[in-house]
Motif scaffolding. Structure first.
Motif, PDB file in Angstrom:
ATOM      1  N   ARG A   6       0.840  -1.202   0.000  1.00 59.24           N
ATOM      2  CA  ARG A   6       0.000   0.000   0.000  1.00 59.24           C
ATOM      3  C   ARG A   6       0.876   1.254   0.000  1.00 59.24           C
ATOM      4  O   ARG A   6       1.920   1.282   0.660  1.00 59.24           O
ATOM      5  CB  ARG A   6      -0.899   0.011   1.243  1.00 59.24           C
ATOM      6  N   THR A  48      12.277  -4.110   6.660  1.00 60.13           N
ATOM      7  CA  THR A  48      11.052  -4.017   7.453  1.00 60.13           C
ATOM      8  C   THR A  48       9.785  -3.976   6.606  1.00 60.13           C
ATOM      9  O   THR A  48       8.701  -4.202   7.122  1.00 60.13           O
ATOM     10  CB  THR A  48      11.061  -2.774   8.358  1.00 60.13           C
ATOM     11  N   LEU A  49       9.905  -3.650   5.318  1.00 65.83           N
ATOM     12  CA  LEU A  49       8.695  -3.543   4.491  1.00 65.83           C
ATOM     13  C   LEU A  49       8.729  -4.448   3.247  1.00 65.83           C
ATOM     14  O   LEU A  49       7.901  -5.345   3.112  1.00 65.83           O
ATOM     15  CB  LEU A  49       8.468  -2.090   4.074  1.00 65.83           C
ATOM     16  N   GLU A  98       0.600   4.033   1.520  1.00 63.25           N
ATOM     17  CA  GLU A  98       0.856   4.639   2.834  1.00 63.25           C
ATOM     18  C   GLU A  98       1.912   3.846   3.611  1.00 63.25           C
ATOM     19  O   GLU A  98       2.614   4.408   4.442  1.00 63.25           O
ATOM     20  CB  GLU A  98      -0.437   4.799   3.641  1.00 63.25           C
ATOM     21  N   ASP A  99       2.035   2.544   3.309  1.00 66.26           N
ATOM     22  CA  ASP A  99       3.085   1.762   3.965  1.00 66.26           C
ATOM     23  C   ASP A  99       4.470   2.247   3.515  1.00 66.26           C
ATOM     24  O   ASP A  99       5.413   2.268   4.295  1.00 66.26           O
ATOM     25  CB  ASP A  99       2.923   0.277   3.628  1.00 66.26           C
ATOM     26  N   ARG A 100       4.549   2.617   2.252  1.00 66.58           N
ATOM     27  CA  ARG A 100       5.813   3.161   1.734  1.00 66.58           C
ATOM     28  C   ARG A 100       6.049   4.564   2.273  1.00 66.58           C
ATOM     29  O   ARG A 100       7.169   4.938   2.623  1.00 66.58           O
ATOM     30  CB  ARG A 100       5.785   3.221   0.208  1.00 66.58           C
ATOM     31  N   GLU A 101       4.956   5.354   2.322  1.00 67.88           N
ATOM     32  CA  GLU A 101       5.087   6.738   2.789  1.00 67.88           C
ATOM     33  C   GLU A 101       5.532   6.792   4.240  1.00 67.88           C
ATOM     34  O   GLU A 101       6.264   7.692   4.638  1.00 67.88           O
ATOM     35  CB  GLU A 101       3.753   7.479   2.607  1.00 67.88           C
ATOM     36  N   LEU A 102       5.100   5.809   5.003  1.00 68.34           N
ATOM     37  CA  LEU A 102       5.530   5.756   6.399  1.00 68.34           C
ATOM     38  C   LEU A 102       7.059   5.675   6.475  1.00 68.34           C
ATOM     39  O   LEU A 102       7.688   6.378   7.261  1.00 68.34           O
ATOM     40  CB  LEU A 102       4.903   4.547   7.099  1.00 68.34           C
ATOM     41  N   GLN A 103       7.635   4.838   5.625  1.00 62.67           N
ATOM     42  CA  GLN A 103       9.097   4.721   5.589  1.00 62.67           C
ATOM     43  C   GLN A 103       9.734   6.058   5.238  1.00 62.67           C
ATOM     44  O   GLN A 103      10.756   6.438   5.790  1.00 62.67           O
ATOM     45  CB  GLN A 103       9.522   3.671   4.548  1.00 62.67           C
ATOM     46  N   ARG A 104       9.103   6.769   4.323  1.00 60.08           N
ATOM     47  CA  ARG A 104       9.640   8.057   3.897  1.00 60.08           C
ATOM     48  C   ARG A 104       9.564   9.072   5.041  1.00 60.08           C
ATOM     49  O   ARG A 104      10.531   9.771   5.327  1.00 60.08           O
ATOM     50  CB  ARG A 104       8.861   8.560   2.680  1.00 60.08           C
ATOM     51  N   VAL A 105       8.397   9.115   5.698  1.00 62.47           N
ATOM     52  CA  VAL A 105       8.231  10.057   6.803  1.00 62.47           C
ATOM     53  C   VAL A 105       9.224   9.743   7.933  1.00 62.47           C
ATOM     54  O   VAL A 105       9.744  10.640   8.584  1.00 62.47           O
ATOM     55  CB  VAL A 105       6.775  10.012   7.332  1.00 62.47           C
ATOM     56  N   LEU A 106       9.491   8.456   8.124  1.00 63.68           N
ATOM     57  CA  LEU A 106      10.431   8.067   9.176  1.00 63.68           C
ATOM     58  C   LEU A 106      11.880   8.289   8.752  1.00 63.68           C
ATOM     59  O   LEU A 106      12.797   8.033   9.512  1.00 63.68           O
ATOM     60  CB  LEU A 106      10.238   6.590   9.536  1.00 63.68           C
ATOM     61  N   ALA A 107      12.066   8.776   7.516  1.00 61.00           N
ATOM     62  CA  ALA A 107      13.403   8.989   6.973  1.00 61.00           C
ATOM     63  C   ALA A 107      14.230   7.707   7.055  1.00 61.00           C
ATOM     64  O   ALA A 107      15.392   7.710   7.458  1.00 61.00           O
ATOM     65  CB  ALA A 107      14.110  10.138   7.696  1.00 61.00           C
ATOM     66  N   ALA A 108      13.596   6.600   6.680  1.00 57.55           N
ATOM     67  CA  ALA A 108      14.272   5.309   6.737  1.00 57.55           C
ATOM     68  C   ALA A 108      15.190   5.138   5.524  1.00 57.55           C
ATOM     69  O   ALA A 108      14.878   5.598   4.442  1.00 57.55           O
ATOM     70  CB  ALA A 108      13.244   4.182   6.755  1.00 57.55           C
TER      71      ALA A 108
END
Lengths: 259, 270
Positions: free
Chosen positions: B153, B173-174, B155-165
């Motif tokens: 999804r 992790t994804l 948003e699952d990718r965006e979460l990584q981006r927001v977390l600056a992963a």
């Protein structure tokens, strides 16, 4: 706006979003400021650009004109230094991780040792009332519980700003109101700045210090409403006449905004 | 869940017994009533097949083990190649654009034609079996794993981006965990195919393997009908075993696939 930039946590300066192709811009010249520790809502119908605006703050989108300042820098700087946490419309939990594992995700990135990570995650889950569910898988939880986990995750690394994109819109009315009250509790405890996107007038009025009312086609700021209701706010406030006066006055703003 | 599984086994046993009875009956009809020529080659008595299996079981199993061994090696090689290609295509649009047509085209080459070519090049039956099994296993694995990666999804990718992963963190992790269900769907398709592929190579000329025996007994004709049927049934059993092994591994490695109410509807094959 520049002169009081010191207390401003987020500054949106003549921001526009134009996807081109001859269509109307999604956002036209929005300017607003959000103070440190403030709870504000971006309220409007679909297509008003409220989510777009939030995504610009989160560095998930770049405006085609104007600029956004957040936590004293650009959205990119704020993101890279992990100044904000985000809650999406969907919980966006990783189903292969336990509930605790999901909350630990930002802590893992921060390089926190395993034992402390676990402790912190459980403390946060306790805070959102899910202490007993730490070892469960996300899909074993209800939608409202999943969104609580998502909030705990967003708060895990102690961000100074919390960006929320219609976090409760997929939930039923009762759950939604209860989560709103819980969110206010969390906010008062953490003292972070909250930007809350919603299309619910009552939700915006109940939660916020200020409500930015946006209208659609093109998305622009049509009003700014100061919510004078006293805090702490509890559920019974929704039945008060002053609350109704406030929501109907906001509703009237929309009436004027529509052609 | 436990009660359901037990019920499943009971059903299976019941159906199996019913099928055997029907088979026995059909066999008897062909042989004694209709007096069809070569009736026992067409549908032998199951108890005679079982007798043959009991008598020559050791030899048959040894050959089956040889088949399974090279199929397993080929399956592993193919699965690794398929997974690597899926990850590459998942990571880069360009890689996908370049590789996808060839991956699809590779499936247009009939194995029946490819096997003798591979055998001709390597002159080694073990290697040929391994390569063909790998070749067959590779495609479903790559396809299904890529599908898993693409269904992540946004948003699952965006979460990584927001977390600056970083890339490695996001992969760990994804991307990797999200691709595992697809990977296992592919592996479950590929495992029995790898066995059939290995047997096919044996049919073209090899010294060992269940396919060699199958061909030999077929040539010997009606006198070896029971043994021939043994080899066919054993081949099917090998395929089932391969599938079962992968399915078991999936249950162990992907516990989240089974948990909660949503798992009930998605538990295909589990």
């Amino acid at each position: 706006m520049a002169q009081n930039a010191a207390q401003q946590e987020i500054v949106v300066d003549r921001v526009g979003m134009d996807y081109g192709g001859g269509s109307e811009p999604a956002i036209r010249e929005i300017s607003l400021g959000i103070r440190k520790g403030e709870f504000v809502s971006l309220l409007g119908p679909s297509g008003c650009g409220k989510t777009t605006l939030l995504r610009m703050m989160a560095d998930l989108l770049e405006p085609t004109s104007g600029g956004v300042g957040i936590a004293g820098g650009t959205p990119r700087q704020a993101r890279l230094t992990r100044k904000f946490g985000i809650v999406f419309q969907t919980p966006a939990l990783y189903e292969w991780r336990t509930v605790r594992g999901n909350v630990e995700l930002p802590l893992e990135l921060a390089g926190m040792p395993r034992a402390r990570r676990r402790e912190r995650a459980e403390e946060l889950l306790e805070l959102v009332g899910l202490g007993a569910f730490a070892g469960k898988r996300p899909r074993q939880l209800s939608g409202g519980m999943q969104q609580r986990v998502s909030i705990a995750r967003a708060l895990a690394a102690d961000p100074q700003i919390l960006l929320m994109d219609e976090p409760f819109s997929a939930l039923d009315e009762f759950t939604r109101e209860r989560l709103g009250e819980e969110l206010l509790g969390l906010w008062s405890r953490t003292g972070c700045t909250v930007v809350f996107v919603t299309h619910s007038i009552a939700e915006a009025a109940f939660l916020s210090d200020r409500v930015f009312v946006l209208s659609a086609r093109p998305g622009r700021l049509s009003a700014e409403v100061e919510v004078g209701l006293p805090r702490p706010r509890v559920g019974s406030l929704r039945a008060e006449p002053e609350f109704h006066r406030l929501t109907s006055s906001i509703r009237q703003l929309f009436g004027e905004a529509e052609p | 869940m436990r009660a359901g599984a037990a019920g499943g086994w009971k059903d299976l046993a019941l159906w199996g017994a019913a099928a055997l009875l029907l088979w026995e009956l059909g066999s008897w009809l062909l042989l004694e009533r209709l007096q069809v020529p070569l009736a026992q080659s067409k549908l032998p008595y199951p108890h005679r097949v079982a007798e043959a299996l009991a008598r020559d079981g050791g030899k048959l199993l040894a050959e089956a083990a040889a088949t399974l061994g090279s199929a397993a090696k080929g399956f592993l090689a193919g699965a690794l190649a398929g997974a690597a290609l899926a990850l590459l295509m998942g990571a880069s649009r360009t890689a996908e654009r370049i590789a996808a047509p060839y991956a699809v085209a590779s499936q247009m080459i009939p194995i029946l034609g490819l096997a003798p070519i591979v055998y001709g090049i390597f002159r080694d039956e073990g290697m040929a079996r391994l390569l063909i099994a790998a070749y067959i296993a590779f495609f479903p694995v790559a396809l299904q794993m890529l599908r898993g990666l693409k269904s992540i999804r946004p948003e699952d990718r965006e979460l990584q981006r927001v977390l600056a992963a970083g890339r490695w963190f996001a992969f760990r992790t994804l991307l990797l965990p999200a691709s595992l269900p697809g990977l296992f769907t592919g592996l479950k398709t590929a495992a029995p195919l790898a066995v059939t592929g290995a047997i096919l190579v044996e049919l073209m000329g090899a010294r060992h393997g269940i396919g060699v025996l199958m061909l030999r007994y077929l040539y010997y004709g009606p006198s070896h009908a029971y043994l021939f049927w043994c080899t066919v049934l054993l081949s099917a059993a090998l395929g089932l075993l391969a599938y079962g092994a992968v399915a078991l591994l999936e249950r162990l490695l992907l516990p989240w696939q089974r948990s909660g109410p949503a798992a009930a509807g998605k538990g295909a094959g589990a």
